[in-house]
Design a protein around this motif. Structure first.
Motif, PDB file in Angstrom:
ATOM      1  N   GLY A 264       0.791  -1.218   0.000  1.00 23.00           N
ATOM      2  CA  GLY A 264       0.000   0.000   0.000  1.00 23.00           C
ATOM      3  C   GLY A 264       0.824   1.268   0.000  1.00 23.00           C
TER       4      GLY A 264
ATOM      5  N   ASP B  22       3.443   3.436  -1.758  1.00 19.38           N
ATOM      6  CA  ASP B  22       4.050   3.571  -3.084  1.00 19.38           C
ATOM      7  C   ASP B  22       5.419   4.235  -3.027  1.00 19.38           C
ATOM      8  OD1 ASP B  22       3.926   3.497  -6.024  1.00 19.38           O
ATOM      9  OD2 ASP B  22       3.799   5.674  -5.869  1.00 19.38           O
TER      10      ASP B  22
ATOM     11  N   ASP C 255      -0.333   3.871  -2.656  1.00 25.20           N
ATOM     12  CA  ASP C 255      -0.745   3.484  -3.999  1.00 25.20           C
ATOM     13  C   ASP C 255      -2.262   3.627  -4.107  1.00 25.20           C
ATOM     14  OD1 ASP C 255      -2.015   1.152  -2.997  1.00 25.20           O
ATOM     15  OD2 ASP C 255      -0.227  -0.065  -3.312  1.00 25.20           O
TER      16      ASP C 255
ATOM     17  N   THR D 118      -4.721   1.648  -4.696  1.00 22.55           N
ATOM     18  CA  THR D 118      -5.577   0.678  -4.010  1.00 22.55           C
ATOM     19  C   THR D 118      -5.700   1.005  -2.531  1.00 22.55           C
ATOM     20  OG1 THR D 118      -4.967  -1.073  -5.569  1.00 22.55           O
ATOM     21  CG2 THR D 118      -5.876  -1.761  -3.448  1.00 22.55           C
TER      22      THR D 118
ATOM     23  N   GLY E 267      -7.813   4.128  -2.121  1.00 22.75           N
ATOM     24  CA  GLY E 267      -9.228   3.938  -2.415  1.00 22.75           C
ATOM     25  C   GLY E 267      -9.958   3.077  -1.407  1.00 22.75           C
ATOM     26  N   GLU E 268      -9.223   2.245  -0.651  1.00 24.77           N
ATOM     27  CA  GLU E 268      -9.866   1.378   0.335  1.00 24.77           C
ATOM     28  C   GLU E 268     -10.549   2.173   1.443  1.00 24.77           C
ATOM     29  OE1 GLU E 268     -10.610  -1.713   0.720  1.00 24.77           O
ATOM     30  OE2 GLU E 268      -9.692  -2.490  -1.111  1.00 24.77           O
TER      31      GLU E 268
ATOM     32  N   ARG F 118     -14.217   1.903   1.257  1.00 21.78           N
ATOM     33  CA  ARG F 118     -14.774   0.674   1.821  1.00 21.78           C
ATOM     34  C   ARG F 118     -14.845   0.766   3.346  1.00 21.78           C
ATOM     35  NH1 ARG F 118     -14.544  -4.265  -0.843  1.00 21.78           N
ATOM     36  NH2 ARG F 118     -12.587  -3.715  -1.887  1.00 21.78           N
TER      37      ARG F 118
ATOM     38  N   ALA G 211     -13.608  -1.391  -7.321  1.00 21.80           N
ATOM     39  CA  ALA G 211     -12.192  -1.501  -7.681  1.00 21.80           C
ATOM     40  C   ALA G 211     -11.478  -0.228  -7.218  1.00 21.80           C
ATOM     41  CB  ALA G 211     -12.039  -1.694  -9.188  1.00 21.80           C
ATOM     42  N   PRO G 212     -10.961  -0.203  -5.991  1.00 19.56           N
ATOM     43  CA  PRO G 212     -10.391   1.037  -5.436  1.00 19.56           C
ATOM     44  C   PRO G 212      -9.237   1.588  -6.253  1.00 19.56           C
ATOM     45  CG  PRO G 212      -9.811  -0.870  -4.078  1.00 19.56           C
ATOM     46  CD  PRO G 212     -10.852  -1.326  -5.042  1.00 19.56           C
ATOM     47  N   GLU G 213      -8.520   0.714  -6.972  1.00 14.55           N
ATOM     48  CA  GLU G 213      -7.367   1.177  -7.753  1.00 14.55           C
ATOM     49  C   GLU G 213      -7.774   2.071  -8.915  1.00 14.55           C
ATOM     50  OE1 GLU G 213      -8.744  -2.698  -9.584  1.00 14.55           O
ATOM     51  OE2 GLU G 213      -8.433  -1.895  -7.559  1.00 14.55           O
TER      52      GLU G 213
ATOM     53  N   ASP H 179      -8.230   7.101  -9.156  1.00 18.82           N
ATOM     54  CA  ASP H 179      -6.859   7.619  -9.121  1.00 18.82           C
ATOM     55  C   ASP H 179      -6.694   8.954  -9.834  1.00 18.82           C
ATOM     56  OD1 ASP H 179      -4.257   7.319  -8.187  1.00 18.82           O
ATOM     57  OD2 ASP H 179      -3.559   6.456 -10.082  1.00 18.82           O
TER      58      ASP H 179
ATOM     59  N   SER I  99     -17.365   1.955  -8.711  1.00 17.66           N
ATOM     60  CA  SER I  99     -16.387   2.427  -7.732  1.00 17.66           C
ATOM     61  C   SER I  99     -16.614   3.890  -7.390  1.00 17.66           C
ATOM     62  CB  SER I  99     -14.967   2.216  -8.271  1.00 17.66           C
ATOM     63  OG  SER I  99     -14.732   0.844  -8.522  1.00 17.66           O
TER      64      SER I  99
END
Length: 553
Positions: A76, A78, A93, A95, A98-99, A102, A457-459, A462, A526
């Protein structure tokens, strides 16, 4: 990854360096990570290396590099850059960033809650206006701030008792009774009495509910009008407070302190601590030993107890009920009470820096069409809480009175607060919430909501606007903790405005719903998750201020 999770990661990295013998320093109990103002400096920054460098006997940049090396290995993370004398700028990063959406939806209405005050037992006393008239505009400010602060402290884990101190003993109640008596008998109000249509209204109600009261001897009339007037006025205050959304767990009577002997017992307890002395036939408390500008009389030479004695008894009552932190929220004309109240705690053997806090609020004025509004039709020479609610509504009043520090003066502009412009801050935040609800309704009409889970899809979140919004959501628990720590609800209001701004920019730049007959993609899903997460945070923040989160506007 939330700031709290990243803080723990940095703390673990420091501890690992210590255990490996690379740093000879005690690992910190907590690590602060903050969002940098400059977006080029990553998602978060920490100065932990600068804090540890002296104890470690190494340059801050060396300490930073030892910690950064371990952080770079974490999932996580980067990038970690060392800046200036030893700051660590951390970039997550996509993901991990973006989590956060959630996490927000997983916690729902309790997202933002924290344990920074877990176990603390707090007594929060606010408003406490004399029950001799309607709540005026100064009390309205404390109603908004006090109730919001209680909500924020509870969200931070504290056990909070909100309390209203009813000043139902003393000279002001005699003046109130005399004023009612005069009005009922169609006589002029005494020179030191209370004026306003409400006095005539209460006197008329008492007379109607108590047939024959005017035939009683005058002394009996006076006492009946005082007692009945007190009952009706307290009932009126309770109604106003509840309609304003300000709930009190305890309504504490000053008179009960005298009737129960608590005042005399308080004097005896303070005497046992060695700070009570007699002079000129009176009994004093030596408050100058603890920073007060003069010693205070507890019992006058004629045997009459003072208001200060009641204050002492009231403080001891709070402590006896198990409240370790006692917060007093007082009006602008009460600066002189700060040292004397703290001196009471010290004279009682408590720690005035821990067991008692005194917050002073400043003045509020209302303007309309550029002119100050000075009078209430009913109360005569004051603006009442009911006037404020009638003119601008509960939401606008609570939000606006909570969005500035309590020690700053504030102006309520009726024209602005009843408009739909961005100058109306509560409308700006509530409108953002309603726009998110509208997107959810439109998504449902298209046959998809914020799920299913596999569609998130949290990635994919961006873009710059998405990163900014996710960072804002991640910061919310920290803002709640900060507002609790500093006793300042305005941090929540300002946070909500910034987050609403981030949402509006996201909404302008990132399409959530598909065009026309286009298929729903994981990017649509997302982004819908992100919308719902933002809506949840805005609603949670407004709830802490006691303000509604409308679904339509």
């Amino acid at each position: 990854m939330t700031p709290a999770e990243l803080s723990q990661a940095v703390q673990s990295a420091v501890r690992a360096a210590v255990e490996a013998g690379e740093l000879s320093v005690a690992a910190p109990e907590t690590v602060t990570v903050e969002r940098p103002k400059n977006k080029d400096h990553g998602d978060y920054a920490t100065n932990v290396a600068l804090q540890l460098a002296k104890a470690a006997g190494r340059p801050p940049r060396q300490v930073a590099e030892l910690v950064a090396g371990r952080l770079r290995e974490l999932p996580g993370v980067d990038r970690v850059d060392i800046a200036g004398p030893g700051f660590m700028n951390i970039t997550l990063d996509a993901t991990a960033r973006g989590e956060v959406a959630r996490s927000v939806l997983g916690e729902g209405p309790v997202y933002g809650h924290n344990d920074s005050f877990a176990g603390a037992r707090v007594n929060l006393e606010f408003v406490s206006a004399n029950p001799t008239g309607p709540i005026h505009i100064g009390g309205v400010r404390w109603a908004a701030l006090g109730d919001s602060l209680g909500r924020i402290l509870r969200a931070s884990g504290a056990e909070v008792t909100t309390e209203y101190y009813i000043n139902d003993a003393g000279v002001q109640m005699s003046k109130f009774g005399n004023s009612l008596l005069a009005a009922a008998n169609d006589r002029p109000v005494p020179d030191d009495g209370y004026v306003g249509e409400y006095i005539k209204d209460i006197a008329a109600q008492i007379t109607a509910e108590n047939p024959g009261i005017l035939a009683l001897p005058e002394d009996e009339q006076r006492e009946r009008f005082r007692a009945e007037g007190l009952r009706l006025m307290v009932t009126e205050i309770k109604r106003s407070m509840e309609e304003f959304g300000a709930h009190f767990d305890v309504w504490f009577s000053e008179k009960s302190l005298h009737d129960s002997g608590a005042v005399e017992k308080a004097v005896d307890r303070l005497r046992e601590q060695g700070h009570v002395f007699e002079q000129d036939g009176a009994i004093w408390l030596r408050t100058t030993d603890f920073g007060d500008d003069k010693d205070r009389v507890l019992i006058k030479a004629d045997g009459e107890t003072t208001y200060f004695a009641s204050d002492a008894a009231y403080y001891l009552s709070k402590r006896d009920r198990g409240h370790e932190v006692n917060v007093y929220m007082l009006g602008a004309d009460h600066h002189g009470y700060v040292n004397r109240l703290k001196a009471i705690a010290a004279c009682a053997g408590d720690d005035p820096a821990r067991n008692i806090e005194v917050l002073i609020g400043q003045f509020v004025k209302m303007v309309k069409d550029g002119q100050e509004v000075r009078m209430s039709k009913r109360a005569g020479n004051i603006i009442t809480i009911d006037d404020v609610v009638e003119w601008i509504g509960v939401d606008a009043a609570r939000y606006t009175l909570s969005r500035s520090p309590s020690d700053s003066t504030i102006t309520l502009d009726i024209n602005v607060l009843t408009s739909t412009s961005n100058e109306n801050h509560v409308h700006y935040v509530q409108y953002a919430h309603s726009r998110m609800c509208s997107i959810q309704r439109n998504a449902a009409a298209l046959g998809f909501d914020k799920g299913p889970t596999e569609g998130f899809a949290p990635e994919l979140l961006d873009t710059e606007a998405e990163r900014e919004l996710l960072g804002a959501l991640a910061a919310f628990p920290g803002e709640v903790a900060k507002a609790s720590r500093f006793r300042e609800p305005h941090h929540i209001a300002r946070y909500l405005e910034e987050t609403a701004g981030s949402y509006h920019r996201f909404n302008d730049q990132c399409r959530v719903l598909p065009f026309g007959d286009d298929e729903v993609t994981d990017l649509n899903r997302s982004r819908l998750w992100l919308v719902e997460a933002t809506r949840t945070v805005i609603a949670n923040g407004l709830a802490l201020l006691g303000v509604s989160a409308p679904e339509r506007m």
